[in-house]
Structure formats: structure tokens, C-alpha cells
Design a protein around this motif. Sequence first.
Motif, mmCIF file in Angstrom:
data_model
loop_
_atom_site.group_PDB
_atom_site.id
_atom_site.type_symbol
_atom_site.label_atom_id
_atom_site.label_comp_id
_atom_site.label_asym_id
_atom_site.label_seq_id
_atom_site.Cartn_x
_atom_site.Cartn_y
_atom_site.Cartn_z
ATOM 1 N N ALA A 238 -3.320 10.553 16.678
ATOM 2 C CA ALA A 238 -3.221 11.017 15.293
ATOM 3 C C ALA A 238 -3.041 9.847 14.342
ATOM 4 C CB ALA A 238 -2.058 12.002 15.161
ATOM 5 N N VAL A 239 -2.173 8.910 14.691
ATOM 6 C CA VAL A 239 -1.969 7.727 13.844
ATOM 7 C C VAL A 239 -3.229 6.885 13.791
ATOM 8 C CG1 VAL A 239 -0.660 5.587 13.588
ATOM 9 C CG2 VAL A 239 0.512 7.685 14.268
ATOM 10 N N LEU A 240 -3.854 6.693 14.941
ATOM 11 C CA LEU A 240 -5.042 5.852 15.001
ATOM 12 C C LEU A 240 -6.172 6.443 14.155
ATOM 13 C CD1 LEU A 240 -6.277 3.984 18.080
ATOM 14 C CD2 LEU A 240 -7.929 5.237 16.725
ATOM 15 N N ARG A 241 -6.388 7.758 14.261
ATOM 16 C CA ARG A 241 -7.444 8.397 13.464
ATOM 17 C C ARG A 241 -7.160 8.245 11.975
ATOM 18 N NH1 ARG A 241 -7.517 12.816 17.753
ATOM 19 N NH2 ARG A 241 -9.548 12.557 18.795
ATOM 20 N N ARG A 242 -5.902 8.432 11.587
ATOM 21 C CA ARG A 242 -5.535 8.297 10.172
ATOM 22 C C ARG A 242 -5.777 6.878 9.669
ATOM 23 N NH1 ARG A 242 0.480 8.288 9.709
ATOM 24 N NH2 ARG A 242 0.127 6.046 9.955
ATOM 25 N N GLU A 243 -5.353 5.882 10.451
ATOM 26 C CA GLU A 243 -5.505 4.491 10.031
ATOM 27 C C GLU A 243 -6.978 4.075 9.995
ATOM 28 O OE1 GLU A 243 -2.633 2.327 9.125
ATOM 29 O OE2 GLU A 243 -2.208 4.463 8.866
ATOM 30 N N ALA A 244 -7.756 4.534 10.976
ATOM 31 C CA ALA A 244 -9.181 4.213 10.992
ATOM 32 C C ALA A 244 -9.880 4.819 9.781
ATOM 33 C CB ALA A 244 -9.817 4.709 12.285
ATOM 34 N N LEU A 245 -9.567 6.071 9.466
ATOM 35 C CA LEU A 245 -10.171 6.749 8.322
ATOM 36 C C LEU A 245 -9.817 6.049 7.018
ATOM 37 C CD1 LEU A 245 -11.868 9.228 7.519
ATOM 38 C CD2 LEU A 245 -9.730 10.498 7.238
ATOM 39 N N ALA A 246 -8.606 5.488 6.950
ATOM 40 C CA ALA A 246 -8.152 4.793 5.739
ATOM 41 C C ALA A 246 -8.633 3.343 5.685
ATOM 42 C CB ALA A 246 -6.626 4.840 5.661
ATOM 43 N N GLY A 247 -9.358 2.894 6.711
ATOM 44 C CA GLY A 247 -9.844 1.511 6.729
ATOM 45 C C GLY A 247 -8.766 0.509 7.033
ATOM 46 N N ARG A 248 -7.796 0.903 7.863
ATOM 47 C CA ARG A 248 -6.685 0.008 8.194
ATOM 48 C C ARG A 248 -6.636 -0.290 9.697
ATOM 49 N NH1 ARG A 248 -3.812 3.510 4.349
ATOM 50 N NH2 ARG A 248 -2.980 4.659 6.144
ATOM 51 N N MET A 249 -7.796 -0.434 10.319
ATOM 52 C CA MET A 249 -7.855 -0.760 11.737
ATOM 53 C C MET A 249 -8.780 -1.953 11.944
ATOM 54 S SD MET A 249 -8.716 1.674 15.040
ATOM 55 C CE MET A 249 -10.501 1.757 14.846
ATOM 56 N N LEU A 250 -8.285 -2.977 12.659
ATOM 57 C CA LEU A 250 -9.082 -4.179 12.916
ATOM 58 C C LEU A 250 -9.698 -4.081 14.311
ATOM 59 C CD1 LEU A 250 -6.831 -7.034 11.460
ATOM 60 C CD2 LEU A 250 -8.566 -5.644 10.319
ATOM 61 N N ALA A 251 -10.678 -3.197 14.451
ATOM 62 C CA ALA A 251 -11.311 -2.997 15.756
ATOM 63 C C ALA A 251 -12.044 -4.250 16.221
ATOM 64 C CB ALA A 251 -12.276 -1.820 15.685
ATOM 65 N N ASP A 252 -12.494 -5.076 15.280
ATOM 66 C CA ASP A 252 -13.227 -6.293 15.637
ATOM 67 C C ASP A 252 -12.311 -7.473 15.936
ATOM 68 O OD1 ASP A 252 -15.633 -4.993 15.360
ATOM 69 O OD2 ASP A 252 -15.878 -5.552 13.252
ATOM 70 N N GLY A 253 -11.009 -7.253 15.857
ATOM 71 C CA GLY A 253 -10.073 -8.320 16.198
ATOM 72 C C GLY A 253 -10.256 -9.561 15.346
ATOM 73 N N TRP A 254 -10.392 -10.698 16.022
ATOM 74 C CA TRP A 254 -10.460 -11.984 15.343
ATOM 75 C C TRP A 254 -11.647 -12.096 14.386
ATOM 76 C CZ3 TRP A 254 -7.860 -15.731 13.550
ATOM 77 C CH2 TRP A 254 -6.720 -16.222 14.191
ATOM 78 N N GLU A 255 -12.744 -11.413 14.681
ATOM 79 C CA GLU A 255 -13.916 -11.558 13.805
ATOM 80 C C GLU A 255 -13.621 -11.089 12.387
ATOM 81 O OE1 GLU A 255 -16.460 -13.351 14.539
ATOM 82 O OE2 GLU A 255 -15.666 -13.601 16.559
ATOM 83 N N ALA A 256 -12.674 -10.172 12.234
ATOM 84 C CA ALA A 256 -12.302 -9.715 10.897
ATOM 85 C C ALA A 256 -11.636 -10.814 10.082
ATOM 86 C CB ALA A 256 -11.372 -8.505 11.002
ATOM 87 N N LEU A 257 -11.109 -11.834 10.769
ATOM 88 C CA LEU A 257 -10.434 -12.944 10.089
ATOM 89 C C LEU A 257 -11.194 -14.248 10.240
ATOM 90 C CD1 LEU A 257 -6.791 -11.996 11.091
ATOM 91 C CD2 LEU A 257 -7.584 -12.285 8.737
ATOM 92 N N ALA A 258 -12.444 -14.165 10.655
ATOM 93 C CA ALA A 258 -13.225 -15.379 10.909
ATOM 94 C C ALA A 258 -13.388 -16.226 9.649
ATOM 95 C CB ALA A 258 -14.594 -15.018 11.478
#
Length: 414
Positions: A238-258
Motif C-alpha cells: 500500500a505504501v509502495l503503490r502510494r509513493e510510486a503514484l506520487a512520483g516518490r520512488m527511485l526505481a532506477d536507483g543510482w541512475e536517478a542521481l547520475a
Amino acid sequence: MKTVGLIVEYNPFHNGHLLHLERSLRVSGADASVAVMSGPFTQRGEPALLSKRARAEMALAAGVDLVLELPVLYALQPAEWFAFGGASLLDATGVVSSLCFGSESGEIAPLEELASRMQGGESPAMREALKQALAEGLSFPAAYAKAASGQGGGDSAAAAALLGNPNDMLGLHYVLALRRLASGITPLAVRREQAGYHDAGLPAGGSIASATAVRAALARGEGGPGEAAPYLPPSSLAVLRREALAGRMLADGWEALAQPLLTALITRSPEELALVPGMDEGLEHRIAAALPRLPVPGTEALLSAIKTKRYTRTRLQRLLAHALLNHRGPLFGRDSLARGPRYIRVLGFSPKGRQLLKTMKKTAKLPVVVRAADFDHPQLGLDIRAAAVHASAFPSPGIREMYADYYAPPVTEF
């Protein structure tokens, strides 16, 4: 209230973590639990999948009673200081009677015996043996296992095999840390089940997978839980779905901070890079030489270019995290680290956790920080900036998300 301590990352909280929590409570006979959790960056040097608040919410929803933050100063460290930081915080609460960790062997006695042979810490002989093992070209984990297993007699082959397990190695450092602190906390071990630390695949027909496998599945899920769903408790989903929908999940890990990472590296000379914690043996020159030769401007490409047998990916990721966060100076030296965390930062609590906090007003050896604005310390400043950098990698970050340390109270609803 009898309380068990846990040192965790919950990146994210999955079924294996739930099993560990349940077994820890049972083995310790505890009525409550306190988890010391890494914040926005993990011990492997990776940006966490979700914010520390979202991960604290997952933990509380699953049954943890009090979640404390492990300062980034200790979260981004090798096993020795990661363990020392977490154990120091548990000891400083004054309410924790045991520390329970998961390990491949599930046995505490061999780790206690090895800690005794090491005389409670790393002796000059141990450090010399470690230096020689590194000179042989071994990676740091392999070199440490070889050096530690040869201390003080005993069955060195059995000890080396034990320390070849990453969680048993970390368990040894928990035992060493408690002895170093002369703590009354009792170390306990429970066997890690079904999924190994490095297992990258999701086991068919099971419900427990490694955090590595869960994160990889989430990265393939295109913004949703996808095939990772069976390996997560419903509350975590439930938390994960909410955060993903809100654009608060870094699924790409380090590439998001490249981009900010490469900017931090490109704009510093090798002499400036040499000041970054862990940047030794000429690594600054290796990085500077690799940058103009990268096939694409990304973190994965950089790691591939600088990785060697001796420099593990984990070590390099921690180094890059330090560079990204502009870490440098005496705060990261051994003398500073040996003093331990200087505050107890509260991320969230249950009703039972609220009772623990009331008790801690009398028992805590360090200031208990509920609101970041009420406390000022260089270690806390590092935490606040790390959280802001982490949140800045979200697709559309807001200032309140980046500086949630100032705006958001501890998690109490989950």
C-alpha cells in the motif's frame, strides 16, 4: 517493557523482514521492538528506493514500535562503523535489552568466540594482516575475513568460512561493537531463510526474496509493484503503490542521481576528489581518467569503468555517495566515528513506541530529537542535506519533500 533492537535498512520492507521481526521478538522474549534504520542512502552506497519516512511507515505498519534513524555518517560506512553506529544508538536509548540480527549461520556462539579471539576489536596485528591481505589483491571483504579468522588461534578455516557470509560478517561487527561499548545489550542471531543476501532472482513459488531481487523486480514494474507484489506484506504494498503514484520512488536507483553525481565529479580536480572519504590509493585519478571515456554519461557506466577485483561495487558506490553529498573532513575520521552518534533521531513510533519514548526521557544517554528544527549538530546537518539530495531525484520534487526533516513530524499513522 522488554525490548529488542534491530539494525535495518528496509529497502523496502519485505516478507523476509517481517519474518526476522517476528523471530526476533520470539527469540528475545521481548514485548516491543526498536529499529535503527538507514536514511536516504544505504550501507551498500545506494540511494534508497523510498524516503526514510515511507520506509519507517512500512516498518511501523508491520509491527515495529519505534524507528530511529542511523545517521548518514554511519550508514555510508563499511561493516565496522555501520555496526558501531547502530549498536551505539540502541545502547544509548537505555531501553533495549537485546540486539537480534539475521545471519546465514543463525548462530551467535561462533561469532562471540571469534570476537573474544580478536580481543574485542581490531588489534595492530589484525590491521597488519588486513594490509597484507589487501596487498595480495583480495577484495576488502575477503581480506578482512582472512585477517580476522587468523587472530588468536582457533579454527581459522572455519572462521574464514563463517566470515565469507556477508550477514555473519556484519554480525561479528555487532558483537564487537557491543563489547567496545561495554554494553549490557545481549546479541542474538536468527537464521536467514530462503533468500541469500546477494540473490538477484525471485524464487519461484515462494514468498521471501532478497531486497536486491525485490528492487530489481520493482525496477521492471514500470512504476508499480508488478512481480514483486507476492514478496511484500500488504501494508508495504500500500505504501509502495502510494509513493510510486506520487512520483516518490527511485526505481532506477543510482541512475536517478547520475547527473548531479557526474557534475560533482567533473567540477572537482583530482586533488579535491582525494579529500572524499574512502578515496585512497589513487582512485581519484582513476575516476578522473574514466570520465571522458565513458560510453554514456551514467552511473552504471562509471562503476563499470572503475571497478576492479579489489575495489568492490559496494565500496565504490559508498565512495560515489560521499562525493555526491560533498562529504569530507575530520567528521569522517576514525577518531570522530569512534565517538558514536551524537543524538537519537526519531522517525516514527507506535502507541507502544510512545511509551518507550517516555521511558527514554529518563534513560537515554543522548538527546532525543523529534523535530530537526529543535536540534543543531554537524551530523544532523549531513542527514538533512542527504535527504534533500535524495528527494531532489524524484521526477517532480517539492521543497517540502526535499526538506521533510523540517516540515514533517514523526510517522504515527500507518
